[in-house]
Design an enzyme around this catalytic site. Structure first.
Site, PDB file in Angstrom:
ATOM      1  CD  GLU A  23      -2.501   4.682  -6.357  1.00 22.18           C
ATOM      2  OE1 GLU A  23      -3.407   5.460  -5.979  1.00 22.18           O
ATOM      3  OE2 GLU A  23      -2.487   3.470  -6.062  1.00 22.18           O
TER       4      GLU A  23
ATOM      5  CE1 TYR B 127      -3.754  -2.108  -0.312  1.00 22.34           C
ATOM      6  CE2 TYR B 127      -4.770  -0.463   1.101  1.00 22.34           C
ATOM      7  CZ  TYR B 127      -4.889  -1.529   0.240  1.00 22.34           C
ATOM      8  OH  TYR B 127      -6.135  -2.013  -0.076  1.00 22.34           O
TER       9      TYR B 127
END
Length: 235
Positions: A180, A173
């Site tokens: 991102e 994550y």
């Protein structure tokens, strides 16, 4: 992302068959993307051409990730045991990355010369793109593999696969989210030049990422505690 096993269905029900086919297709597609990335990244890095990763894998990545929009529908109509809100949050952030950030502004990862061939540029964009490929791909192979096993082989999933499903997010994550965010940040400058307000959208999403990431991370931690607690009670 969320669970894609049926809420209530017999093994031979249409719902079970559909979800098995869906999960198997996604597992195959993500396996292709991830294995190709694992093979290409060391070679392209050694050649100083990591930016070539985008034209090599982005088309398949874009459409594979787009298929995941079905998972929001699965959750909304109650086809699976999943939260529509957390599912939508996860899918929306990735859709933004592939359809807005990378599709509209590929120059943040790769530049082309007059012959349409990749040119070496900043290494930041290619590294961030490699980050989402590895983080998303590894996550999805484990997740869809878990669901395919559970739906087609046995309800009792091997402990190793269960551990991977509910533990690797601690590492994957942060890698995926930071990659991102970096891609969105790199897209801000060309978005401002384009002048269609996309820079405002990206800035808003970047602000939302902090609380949004916390919600998703704690959601996964809660899922992990529930699974571990359940195993503890059954032993």
């Amino acid at each position: 992302m969320e669970n894609q096993t049926p809420r209530r269905a017999t093994p031979s029900s249409p719902t079970q068959k559909y979800l098995l086919a869906y999960n198997a297709l996604c597992l195959a597609l993500w396996s292709i993307i991830t294995l190709r990335a694992i093979l290409l990244i060391p070679t392209l890095t050694a050649l100083g051409q990591l930016e070539s990763l985008l034209p090599a894998l982005f088309p398949l990545l874009k459409w594979t990730q787009t298929i995941a929009m079905l998972e929001v529908i699965h959750a909304v109509v109650g086809l699976v045991r999943a939260s529509p809100l957390t599912t939508a949050m996860q899918v929306a952030s990735r859709i933004l990355v592939v359809w807005v950030v990378l599709d509209i502004f590929p120059q943040i990862v790769v530049k082309t010369n007059i012959f349409g061939r990749p040119e070496a540029g900043s290494t930041t964009g290619p590294i961030a793109f490699a980050g989402i490929l590895l983080a998303w791909g590894t996550t999805e192979i484990i997740r869809y593999g878990f669901f395919v096993w559970k739906a087609s082989i046995s309800e009792r999933v091997p402990e190793a696969l269960t551990w991977l499903r509910y533990s690797t997010f601690f590492v994957l994550y942060p890698i995926g989210i930071s990659s991102e965010c970096l891609l969105m940040y790199l897209a801000l400058a060309p978005a401002v030049e384009q002048g269609q307000g996309l820079d405002l959208l990206l800035k808003a999403v970047l602000l939302i990422y902090v609380p949004g990431s916390y919600i998703l991370f704690t959601h996964m931690m809660a899922q992990r505690r529930r699974v571990v607690k359940g195993k503890g009670k059954s032993t």
